[in-house]
Design a protein around this motif. Structure first.
Motif, PDB file in Angstrom:
ATOM      1  N   HIS A 446       0.904  -1.283   0.050  1.00 47.57           N
ATOM      2  CA  HIS A 446       0.043  -0.087   0.003  1.00 47.57           C
ATOM      3  C   HIS A 446       0.803   1.352   0.091  1.00 47.57           C
ATOM      4  O   HIS A 446       0.806   2.071  -0.876  1.00 47.57           O
ATOM      5  CB  HIS A 446      -0.893  -0.146   1.016  1.00 47.57           C
ATOM      6  CG  HIS A 446      -1.762   1.536   0.887  1.00 47.57           C
ATOM      7  ND1 HIS A 446      -2.755   1.608   0.052  1.00 47.57           N
ATOM      8  CD2 HIS A 446      -1.303   2.537   1.518  1.00 47.57           C
ATOM      9  CE1 HIS A 446      -2.958   2.793  -0.036  1.00 47.57           C
ATOM     10  NE2 HIS A 446      -2.227   3.586   0.683  1.00 47.57           N
ATOM     11  N   HIS A 495      -6.523  -2.093   4.178  1.00 47.16           N
ATOM     12  CA  HIS A 495      -7.897  -2.048   3.234  1.00 47.16           C
ATOM     13  C   HIS A 495      -7.943  -2.774   2.195  1.00 47.16           C
ATOM     14  O   HIS A 495      -9.079  -2.851   1.309  1.00 47.16           O
ATOM     15  CB  HIS A 495      -8.025  -0.597   2.899  1.00 47.16           C
ATOM     16  CG  HIS A 495      -7.245  -0.061   2.144  1.00 47.16           C
ATOM     17  ND1 HIS A 495      -6.711   1.267   2.240  1.00 47.16           N
ATOM     18  CD2 HIS A 495      -6.282  -0.312   1.130  1.00 47.16           C
ATOM     19  CE1 HIS A 495      -5.828   1.686   1.202  1.00 47.16           C
ATOM     20  NE2 HIS A 495      -5.466   0.409   0.527  1.00 47.16           N
ATOM     21  N   HIS A 496      -6.926  -3.522   1.906  1.00 40.05           N
ATOM     22  CA  HIS A 496      -6.728  -4.440   0.858  1.00 40.05           C
ATOM     23  C   HIS A 496      -7.265  -6.099   1.451  1.00 40.05           C
ATOM     24  O   HIS A 496      -7.316  -6.760   0.242  1.00 40.05           O
ATOM     25  CB  HIS A 496      -5.397  -4.756   0.224  1.00 40.05           C
ATOM     26  CG  HIS A 496      -4.786  -3.376  -0.325  1.00 40.05           C
ATOM     27  ND1 HIS A 496      -5.212  -3.209  -1.735  1.00 40.05           N
ATOM     28  CD2 HIS A 496      -4.139  -2.455   0.092  1.00 40.05           C
ATOM     29  CE1 HIS A 496      -4.609  -1.927  -2.190  1.00 40.05           C
ATOM     30  NE2 HIS A 496      -4.141  -1.314  -1.091  1.00 40.05           N
TER      31      HIS A 496
END
Ligand code: HEA
Ligand code: HEA
Ligand code: CUA
Ligand SMILES: [Cu+2]
Lengths: 743, 255, 334
Positions: A446, A495-496
């Motif tokens: 990220h 968030h992945h």
């Protein structure tokens, strides 16, 4: 003959070369094989490369390029033949699509190209050493295996452990063989070396050799990045063609290439497209940073010139490893390489891991150098808030690259060890945890997406004032927002993983942290618009790409918050909506600004400018196609199009859209070809531009282009704000004596 | 390089810090075998790390600009020092990642290992740091011979640590059924010790290089960046072990 | 000032046009679950926000380009404005509130999708390369199709036999990975009768694209009828061949092997028993009990010609009885 234009002559030779080689190829296959199976494939490849050499010959006679291409053909043929023979000996049967033959063709072809262009140079020497090292390592392990009574050969000639050690040794051999570490060895032996070396080669050949000049290294990075973009783009075109309609078109289950059937090959292309593009971003932005940052700071060079050269050169064997993974069995995991799938994947995944690991070091060491340069090498009077804004972006980027990159290296290493030694990190049967990998991976990957964009946003901020003829609105806010994005970016990785089955209670905090990134990003957007407001805007090609970048990145950014909102992401995750989201952010944050930077600083590097008309064609062809591409992706994504599938259910009615997307992909590729032509053509034939082409206040434009090896003849002192456009009499830098023209 | 301390007080400082570190290590061990308070172990480890970073690795030297002449040795040393520390920062993320994996996979358990051996190799590494410090101080005061002797001792102790882990501890663990492929515990154990051992190994090479260069009279009390770099790197390797030792040997219940 | 008014109006016009434009195309597939409602509700707000923010940036940008363009022959610079702290604070703080509001709504919406109904029906789901299997433990039913009753929450307890897969029915919106070594949960309340498909959303290998299975939402009556019918079949299939058939569904064999002669990932089972099978080492064997047993326990031992070696078929550890049932079932496939 003289009157025919070189281009026409080139294409004529191309046609002839292509046809002859094609027929030869078919004949050859038939002769050896007794059947026409695969003959078209072999001949196509054969003919394309032969055609390229013929084109170059027709267009420019026996130029170094022609020689290089001719040698490349020969090298590839020799390598292919050698591979076939070895395969024949080991396997006992002749196999045209044997991976060994293709691998040798690739490696030998590459090497021969650089040999042909300029004889022994750092690239060709390095490649020869890399090949030797790889074989040596592989043979070494194979011998050990024989001694231990284990099987030594496999479908890819050597076994997996042999290739892994070989690949690793190949990198080391490359670096020690081509001379990028020789000074360090001298130091270790107590021998002093001069702080700077005289350039060992002149003209274009210095780009093929070790140079310690940051400007040369910047260009080396940039050209490597362009090469990788082309390769990654080519892969995209291949799999986009397959996606143009539902059902399997040419990547069918019956075909077999490099030990993979069609759908597997699709996955390999798709995964490599992702990672090669990402590496090309890292290298491209390293290129711009390397070239520009010392100039903006008034430094003679980067803080550690040898480390700088090393960081570039390590990316070359890394790229070779990435390409090798395609041939050595490929891998069907996506660029993310999640276990347990990557533990079961074909052997190519090991080359992929090694390649990424190696490229990671390039990124880490480059970042280290940038930070030290900015902290220690600024010219007099350049306080933190008087640095050009791009430098802030470079710092923020480097903070991430320096630290987080280790995590992707580590996560990939763990999988490598799990494959080689059966270590059970991610194997639930041994008490391992597959989700742990995802945490380690995204902790880098990220923040890495901000590595992709921060330099690009820096370019936007740097160029906007020049073309709006107005100060950068809210300089300090923009500078701080880069840091804020970088730091908050460290806190959002999960968030992945909203659907991954990680701890439920982690999801909401990660939603909050992710959404917070929108705020510093928003500050940038609003400030950019305010910079344009009431300016005196002019829009040559670099500015077009800046503006395009802003709009495209806005689209990408705005599609971020829906992904970040957990419940919506439960629908969006792993669909083409995400694919659309990140192509938008990446194009807006990297591709557009990268092109802007190239058009903008090209005169600085070469003393010539790129052709405006071709530049505008490039822009106006690429931008609309790109919008259609990503809009289409997002639309079908919402309706149920999953990512990473070779085939989709015809009942979904996506055929028309997919066809459109494929066409748009080709249009983008054509526009990039226009750019590549413009780039190389302008080096020689571009309009002369040695002065302050864009009428900028930046120090590097106050002296004639191109610049000498140690940059400024006179040191300068910062006496004002960087972007005081419209303030009469103000100055940013003052040279201690008037910078004299070298002409 | 500025000399904050004269030679003998610099040596004395090294001894005092060593005693602190030794006492803290003993305390750690004691806590681990008696009342198992993880919070204390964490605090002690951080304390030890802070001592090493400040007194052995001289982190405060990062503040030294090195004068205004960008071409002077002192200025360049300042630049190099920053570079080295950034490298160590980057490297420490590898170890942080391994630590994350350890916490995630093992939680409040730990591999069943030979405690005596663990304490012994830890002590050896700690003592080697002490000698490294003496060597560095010697060189900073122009005492080449003192440097060579102390570095040699450091090297031998480092080698002892490396062999202790790789040639004694590994086979012992394997004998007890803890192999790299047996389960996640084994995987974590071998990966952590292996990665650390790799760094010890590179540190040893670094020591040979500076030792050999000192023999060739390359360093002086003014110009000895190579020695400083090797010392800082060596202490960094020790620093990592300050966290790895409790993580592998002390925290949690043995499986 | 005049500029700002014009831009303000244009922003609103453009935002409204964008929103209604997007809305009229219809962005989402049909809404077939209770969980989808709160997701679509939030999505709608997101579209509004996206339309507005897009207009907010792009309109003044384009407007500046047109209005503040340097005229031909002009050489001067623009106005010297360095910045404006209150503006900067405004566009830091206002988005902050917007973001917090969205995060709050997101948490609320997530809560809605996770709402637990204590009476939820439990169904076990098994995912493997490249097939889904559904087990209704209460009735002893095993099926390759998922049948769900209307307006009744079900909870799927999902397990993976090999790699990570992901359960996704676009019309239900929600998606959940299936991770080896653990059981993940997926709660859904179907609200619209129809035929849907679960599509594996996590790359799981070569045939990931084809890892789909039917999901049929029935009215309560139809659902009860289906359950009764399946339960009857399950009860009737106490014979070895009946058991074999159930096992072949349960273990996902039918994901790779067809029973009608067509070629999937693996060779068809139609007419297999007793036939002459060519192996990839050039020899051939008769598919008798021993060969079939070996093929199941150790697929790599002999690989059928035309299929990748090493075999993509995972080894299964089955009891002798189960294997006997399989063989009995295979014998019926002629
Ligand atoms: C260049 C790269 C880049 C950038 C900059 C971003 C930026 C952002 N990304 Fe993206 N993302 C990727 C590249 C990038 N992403 C990639 C490659 C993937 C897929 C990886 C894979 O699985 O292969 C991905 C996937 C991805 C996911 C996972 C989706 C999934 O797989 O389920 C999520 C979820 O939260 C996400 C969110 C965000 C957010 C919130 C931002 C934010 O930073 C955006 C912030 C910007 C704005 C919001 C616009 C401007 C702001 C304003 C105008 C102010 C006002 C705004 C508001 C009040 C909202 N991204
Ligand atoms: C820099 C980043 C970058 C760039 C520029 C692109 C560019 C493109 N991408 Fe890429 N893409 C990714 C990064 C990028 N992509 C990533 C990270 C993924 C995720 C992978 C994963 O899921 O694991 C992805 C996935 C991805 C998918 C999803 C695949 C799937 O899930 O199955 C698709 C589908 O359409 C796609 C399409 C395209 C297209 C059409 C382009 C076009 O813009 C390409 C245009 C072509 C060129 C730019 C090349 C032009 C040059 C030539 C043709 C000259 C050739 C000549 C020589 C070799 C000398 N990409
Ligand atoms: Cu299962 Cu994809
Ligand atoms: Cu992300």
């Amino acid at each position: 003959m003289k009157k025919i234009s070189p281009v026409v002559r080139g294409w004529l030779s191309f046609a002839i070369g292509f046809i002859v080689a094609y027929i030869l190829g078919i004949g050859l296959v038939y002769l050896v094989n007794g059947s026409l199976a695969y003959s078209h494939l072999v001949s196509w490849i054969f003919a394309t490369f032969a055609g390229a050499a013929a084109y170059s010959w027709g267009a420019s006679g026996f130029s170094p390029l022609t020689k290089g291409l001719a040698w490349m053909n020969l090298g590839a043929l020799v390598g292919f033949a050698l591979g076939l023979v070895i395969d024949l000996i080991v396997q006992g049967s002749l196999n045209w699509v044997a991976p060994t033959a293709s691998l040798f063709a690739l490696l030998f072809g590459f090497t021969a190209f650089f040999l042909g262009v300029a004889g022994f140079n750092a690239v060709s020497k390095g490649l020869i050493w890399q090949i030797s090292g790889t074989l040596l390592g592989a043979i070494f392990i194979s011998i050990i295996r024989v001694v231990m009574g284990l099987e030594w050969s496999g479908p890819f000639l050597f076994t997996e452990p042999a290739w892994v050690l070989g690949g690793f040794l190949g990198v080391i051999f490359f670096l020690s063989g081509n001379g990028s570490v020789s000074d360090w060895f001298k130091w270790a032996k107590g021998i002093d070396t001069p702080e700077h070396h005289e350039e060992s080669h002149a003209g274009w050949e210095k780009y093929l050799n070790i140079s310690l000049d940051h400007k040369v290294i910047g260009i080396q990075y940039t050209v490597t990045a362009l090469f990788l973009i082309s390769v990654g783009g080519l892969f995209a075109l291949v799999f986009r063609t397959e996606l143009a309609a539902s059902q399997l078109q040419f990547l069918t289950t019956d075909m077999k290439l490099f030990g993979q059937n069609g759908p597997q090959l699709y996955n390999t292309f798709m995964s490599l497209h992702g990672m090669i593009m990402i590496v090309s971003i890292l290298l491209g932005m390293a290129g711009i940073t390397n070239f520009v940052v010392p100039l903006l700071l008034g430094a003679q060079d980067m803080a550690f010139p040898r480390l700088n050269a090393f960081a570039f050169w390590i990316s070359v064997p890394a790229s070779v490893l990435l390409l090798m993974s395609l041939i050595l069995g490929g891998f069907d995991t996506g660029w993310t390489g999640y276990p347990p799938l990557s533990v079961r994947a074909p052997m190519g995944i090991q080359m992929f891991f090694l390649g990424v690991f190696t490229a990671g070091w390039s990124s880490i060491l480059g970042a280290l150098n940038v930070i030290v340069t900015v902290m220690r090498m600024r010219s007099k009077g350049m306080t933190a808030f008087r640095m050009p804004i791009f430098v802030w972006a470079a710092i923020a980027t480097s903070i991430i690259a320096l630290t987080a990159t280790q995590f992707i290296g580590l996560s990939f290493q763990l999988v490598m060890f799990q494959r080689l030694l059966g270590m059970g990190f991610f194997d639930p049967a041994k008490g391992g945890n597959p989700v742990l990998f995802q945490h380690l991976f995204w902790f880098y990957s990220h923040p890495a997406v901000y590595v992709f964009i921060l330099p690009g946003l820096g370019v936007i901020s740097e160029l906007l004032p020049v073309f709006a003829r107005k100060p950068l609105f809210g300089y300090r806010w923009i500078a701080m927002s880069s840091l804020a994005i970088a730091l908050v970016g460290f806190l959002v990785w999960a968030h992945h993983m909203f659907t991954s089955g990680m701890n439920e209670y982690l999801r909401v905090p990660f939603m909050y942290s992710t959404l917070l990134v929108a705020i510093p990003t928003g500050v940038k957007f609003f400030s950019w618009v305010a910079t344009l407001w009431k300016g005196k805007i002019w829009a040559p090609t670099p500015m077009l790409f800046v503006l395009g970048g802003i709009v495209v990145f806005l689209l990408g950014g705005l599609t971020g918050p829906p992904n970040a909102t957990v419940s919506i992401d439960l629908h969006l995750h792993d669909t083409y909506f995400i694919v659309g989201h990140f192509h938008d952010t990446i194009f807006g944050g990297f591709v557009f600004p990268f092109f802007a930077a190239l058009y903008y600083w090209f005169p600085k590097a070469t003393g010539r400018r790129m052709n405006e008309t071709l530049g505008k064609i490039h822009f106006w062809l690429m931008t609309p196609s790109f919008f259609i591409l990503t809009f289409g992706m997002m639309r079908i994504g919402l309706l149920g199009m999953r990512r990473r599938i070779v085939d989709y259910d015809p009942a979904l009615n996506f055929d028309a859209t997919h066809l459109l997307l494929t066409v748009m992909g080709y249009l983008i590729a054509i526009s990039v070809l226009v750019f590549i032509y413009n780039f190389f053509n302008s080096i020689k034939n571009g309009e002369k531009a040695e002065g302050n082409v864009w009428n900028s206040r930046s120090p590097e434009w106050q002296v004639p282009s191109p610049m000498p090896t140690h940059n400024y003849d006179q040191p300068f002192e910062v006496v004002g704000e960087p972007y005081d456009y419209g303030l009469p009499g103000s100055k940013y830098v003052e040279f201690s004596a008037p910078a004299k023209s070298r002409h | 390089m500025s000399h904050l301390l004269d030679k003998s007080s610099a040596f004395r400082q090294g001894v005092v810090i060593f005693v602190y570190l030794a006492v803290l290590t003993a305390l750690e061990y004691f806590v681990a075998v008696t009342f198992k308070a993880i919070s204390i172990l964490v605090v002690v480890a951080i304390l030890k790390a802070a001592l090493v970073m400040y007194y052995y690795m001289h982190i405060y030297k990062l503040n030294e600009e090195g004068g205004s002449d960008a071409h002077s040795y002192a200025y360049k040393t300042g630049t190099n020092r920053l570079g080295l520390w950034l490298f160590l920062l980057s490297d420490s993320f590898v170890f942080a990642g391994l630590m994350t994996a350890r916490i995630n996979l093992l939680g409040l358990t730990r591999p069943h290992l030979n405690q005596t051996l663990g304490l012994a190799v830890t002590a050896v590494l700690l003592i080697s740091s002490f000698f490294m410090n003496r060597g560095e101080t010697a060189m900073a005061h122009g005492d080449k011979k003192g440097f060579m002797t102390n570095t040699l001792v450091t090297f031998l102790l480092g080698l002892g640590f490396l062999l202790g882990v790789v040639a004694v501890e590994w086979p012992l663990a394997a004998e007890e059924g803890l192999t790299a492929s047996s389960n996640a515990v084994g995987a974590v154990f071998y990966m952590m010790t292996g990665m650390h051992a790799f760094h010890v190994f590179t540190g040893l090479i670094f020591l040979i290089v500076v030792w050999n260069n000192a023999r060739k009279n390359i360093y002086s009390s003014e110009q000895n960046w190579g020695v400083e770099a090797a010392a800082v790197y060596w202490h960094f390797v020790d620093l990592v072990w300050i966290f790895f030792y409790p993580a592998l040997y002390l925290i949690g219940t043995a499986l | 000032m005049q500029h700002i008014v014009i831009v303000g109006i244009l922003v609103i016009v453009m935002a409204v046009l964008t929103y209604f434009g997007l809305d009229s195309i219809g962005l989402m597939p049909v809404e077939a679950s209770a969980q989808a409602v709160s997701i679509d509700w939030l999505w709608n707000w997101q579209v509004i926000a996206m339309s507005f923010l897009f207009a907010l940036i792009v309109v003044p940008l384009v407007y500046s380009l047109v209005v503040f363009r340097r005229k031909k022959g002009e050489t001067g610079d623009g106005e010297h404005i360095e910045g404006n702290t209150s503006l900067e604070i405004a566009w830091t703080v206002l988005p902050l509130f917007a973001v917090l509001a969205f995060a709050y709504m997101g948490a609320y919406s997530l809560g809605e999708t996770n709402r637990v109904d204590p009476d939820a029906i439990e169904i076990r789901v098994k995912a493997q390369q490249f097939a889904w299997t559904f087990e209704y433990p209460e009735y002893g039913i095993v099926s390759t199709e998922l049948h769900l009753p209307l307006n009744q929450q079900v909870v799927l307890k999902m397990e993976s036999a090999d790699v990570i897969h992901s359960f996704w029915v676009p019309e239900f919106r929600v998606k959940q990975d299936v991770v080896p070594g653990r059981v993940t949960e997926y709660r859904i309340t179907p609200t619209l009768v129809g035929d849907y498909k679960v599509r594996c959303a996590e790359l799981c290998g070569t045939s990931h694209a084809y890892m789909e299975a039917g999901v049929i939402v029935d009215t309560k009556g139809d659902y009860a009828a289906w359950i009764a019918e399946q339960a009857a079949i399950a009860a009737a299939s106490q014979t070895p061949e009946g058991q074999g058939q159930i096992l072949s569904v349960k273990y996902g064999c039918l994901g790779c092997h067809s029973i009608d002669g067509s070629k999937l990932t693996g060779p068809t089972w139609f007419g297999l028993y007793g036939s002459n099978v060519e192996l990839d080492n050039g020899t051939s064997v008769v598919a008798d009990d021993a060969f079939i047993k070996e093929s199941i326990l150790d697929p790599n031992a002999s690989v059928v010609a035309g299929f990748p070696s090493p075999s993509v078929m995972p080894p299964y550890t089955l009891t002798d009885e189960e294997i006997a049932n399989f063989i009995a079932y295979l014998k019926t496939l002629k």
